[in-house]
Design an enzyme around this catalytic site. Structure first.
Site, PDB file in Angstrom:
ATOM      1  N   ASN A   1       0.856  -1.181   0.000  1.00 11.30           N
ATOM      2  CA  ASN A   1       0.000   0.000   0.000  1.00 11.30           C
ATOM      3  C   ASN A   1       0.896   1.236   0.000  1.00 11.30           C
ATOM      4  OD1 ASN A   1       0.767   0.552   2.719  1.00 11.30           O
ATOM      5  ND2 ASN A   1      -0.911  -0.731   3.483  1.00 11.30           N
TER       6      ASN A   1
ATOM      7  N   LYS B   1       1.542   3.567   2.175  1.00 13.29           N
ATOM      8  CA  LYS B   1       2.395   3.744   3.356  1.00 13.29           C
ATOM      9  C   LYS B   1       3.583   2.795   3.304  1.00 13.29           C
ATOM     10  CE  LYS B   1       2.484   3.605   8.407  1.00 13.29           C
ATOM     11  NZ  LYS B   1       3.755   2.828   8.382  1.00 13.29           N
ATOM     12  N   GLU B   2       3.318   1.537   2.974  1.00 13.84           N
ATOM     13  CA  GLU B   2       4.404   0.555   2.892  1.00 13.84           C
ATOM     14  C   GLU B   2       5.407   0.939   1.807  1.00 13.84           C
ATOM     15  OE1 GLU B   2       1.812  -3.357   4.321  1.00 13.84           O
ATOM     16  OE2 GLU B   2       1.835  -2.740   2.216  1.00 13.84           O
TER      17      GLU B   2
ATOM     18  N   ASP C   1      -5.883  -8.274   1.448  1.00 16.34           N
ATOM     19  CA  ASP C   1      -6.031  -9.710   1.180  1.00 16.34           C
ATOM     20  C   ASP C   1      -6.861  -9.943  -0.072  1.00 16.34           C
ATOM     21  OD1 ASP C   1      -4.678 -10.167   3.564  1.00 16.34           O
ATOM     22  OD2 ASP C   1      -6.509 -10.454   4.730  1.00 16.34           O
TER      23      ASP C   1
END
EC number: 2.7.1.167
Length: 476
Positions: free
Chosen positions: A195, A197-198, A264
């Site tokens: 995502n 942020k990651e 997921d």
């Protein structure tokens, strides 16, 4: 052109990663505890759902795919609950039980649609032996077309490099939902789905789309990935591949209630779609549509094939081509509820010719929706003999689904579609050729249910066998 969903029944996917059990306690709250300044919840019901990698497996099974899951658990009651719940959904569970660890369990206390507190029961898996997982991979890889590694930093992917190398050595694509800023540990994977942020934890703050693409391409080259799919919340998602233009997709979420498990769902639909034969771009479009559905649900969620089809094509547009039997039955129910007349026919449709097109156009004119049931390759071989079919099932169905007259295309493996027809029970059953209505497979069942059976003439001079013979003879 009418978009086509893949046949997820052909998608075998191995999932490796952090499995967990999500527990929910629900109840009203109307007062503060006299013991401490906290709300008092009167628990009235509870729910248990597979989470983490187990939710990934459940998503694939919900689509109609074949999910095989490997992960670390304890020897405890939550592990039994996970196994029983997933097995009931036709997920093959292949857990490695470690007696010195608890199965990861998260308990959420919910009131009035809000999460008040989450309690985690877990110990990080450390210094574990990779051999049990590798041996399970050896058994599973011949039967799958994609591998998902779901990393929640709980230790199940401590030996992730060994797992990646084994899958890639078998020419199986590896899709990873990453955790943490160390992408080196995922070197050689096919595709990662961080995502925003990651992604920024690895590359730093991103100020523009162009900068995102440049930094993503740098990661792809540095760590020998084939692609990155960056999920960007309200900005949708972006696919970055070597040697390809970036592929941007806007968000499809109408309302966001809960993002639990959305990642997921994205990786599940992405990998299952690729396993079923879709390109990365097509698979990303389906994953984006799926994410728009699940964030509108409360808690860890899955979606069905019919929900995905409606998300892709609009809730009132059910013209979505290839479909599983289960999803077809659900779609037909909705069509009937709208007052639509459903027509059904069947055949091999090995080499589609003008006679087929004329016949299907005529059949479509008899109602509002047309179902075409197609014999699978094994069924055609039994009926037509050696050398048939010329075109495999997926290609025959794709061609049919591209016709404007056809709404749904569904495969069947028996010699006749009688069982399938008796499940669907169309308003009208249509067959081409010189038949009496009572001789047509499924005709008796349709008539008994109040439906109609019609026999249509084929166009003269059009024959698959004649086309095949002409090709063999070098004519035309």
């Amino acid at each position: 052109m009418k978009p086509i969903l893949p046949d997820y029944n052909s998608a075998g996917v191995l999932i490796i990663g952090d499995v967990m059990l999500d527990r929910y306690w629900y109840g009203p709250t109307g007062r503060i505890s006299p013991e401490a300044p906290v709300p008092v919840v009167k628990v009235e019901n509870n729910e248990e759902r597979p989470g983490g990698a187990a939710n990934v497996a459940m998503n694939i099974a919900s689509l109609g795919g074949h999910a095989h899951i490997v992960g670390l658990t304890g020897e405890d009651e939550p592990a039994k609950v996970l196994t029983e719940t997933l097995s009931a959904l036709n997920v093959k569970c292949d857990f490695v039980a470690l007696p010195d660890y608890p199965t990861i369990t998260k308990l959420r206390v919910m009131s009035r649609g809000q999460q008040l507190i989450r309690l985690d029961f877990e110990d990080k898996f450390e210094n574990t032996d990779a051999t049990p997982v590798l041996s399970r991979m050896d058994a599973a890889l011949p039967n799958v077309k994609a591998v998902i590694m779901s990393d929640y930093a709980k230790g199940s992917l401590e030996h992730v490099q060994a797992y990646i190398q084994k899958a890639r050595a078998a020419n199986i694509p590896v899709f990873i939902d990453p955790k943490g800023a160390d992408f080196e540990r995922y070197r050689g994977a096919t595709l990662l789905t961080p995502n925003m942020k990651e992604f920024e934890d690895v590359v730093g703050k991103v100020k523009s789309d162009q900068e995102l693409v440049e930094k993503a391409l740098a990661l792809v080259k540095e760590f020998d990935f084939e692609a990155l799919l960056v999920t960007r919340s309200e900005h949708g998602m972006t696919l970055i591949r070597r040697g390809q233009e970036p592929f941007h997709l806007p968000t499809q979420a109408k309302e966001v209630y809960d993002v639990t498990g959305a990642g997921d769902t994205v990786i599940s639909v992405l990998a299952a779609s690729v396993a079923a034969g879709k390109s990365f771009e097509e698979a990303c479009a389906l994953a984006n549509a799926a994410a728009g559905v699940v964030v509108g649900k409360l808690g860890t969620s899955t979606l069905s094939e019919i929900e995905l089809a409606e998300a892709v094509h609009g809730s009132q547009d059910t013209d979505f081509g290839v479909i599983s039997e289960k999803a077809l039955i659900e779609a037909v129910k909705k069509a009937r509820a709208r007052g639509e007349k459903v027509v059904m026919t069947n055949g091999c449709f090995d080499i589609l010719h003008a006679g087929h097109v004329s016949y299907l156009n005529h059949a479509a004119e008899l109602g509002d929706r047309l179902i075409v049931a197609v014999n699978t390759d094994e069924s055609v071989k039994r009926l037509k003999g050696p050398g048939r079919p010329v075109n495999p099932t997926d290609r025959r169905m794709a061609v049919l689904a591209g016709l404007g007259a056809v709404d749904w295309v569904v495969p069947f493996s028996e010699d006749t579609p009688q069982r399938l027809i008796s499940e669907v029970l169309p308003s009208m059953l249509v067959k081409g050729g010189d038949y009496k209505p009572e001789e047509i497979a499924g005709g008796k069942e349709v008539i008994a249910a109040g439906g109609e059976v019609r026999v249509l003439n084929f166009e003269d001079g059009c024959s698959t066998s004649e086309i095949i013979n002409a090709i063999k003879g070098g004519k035309g």
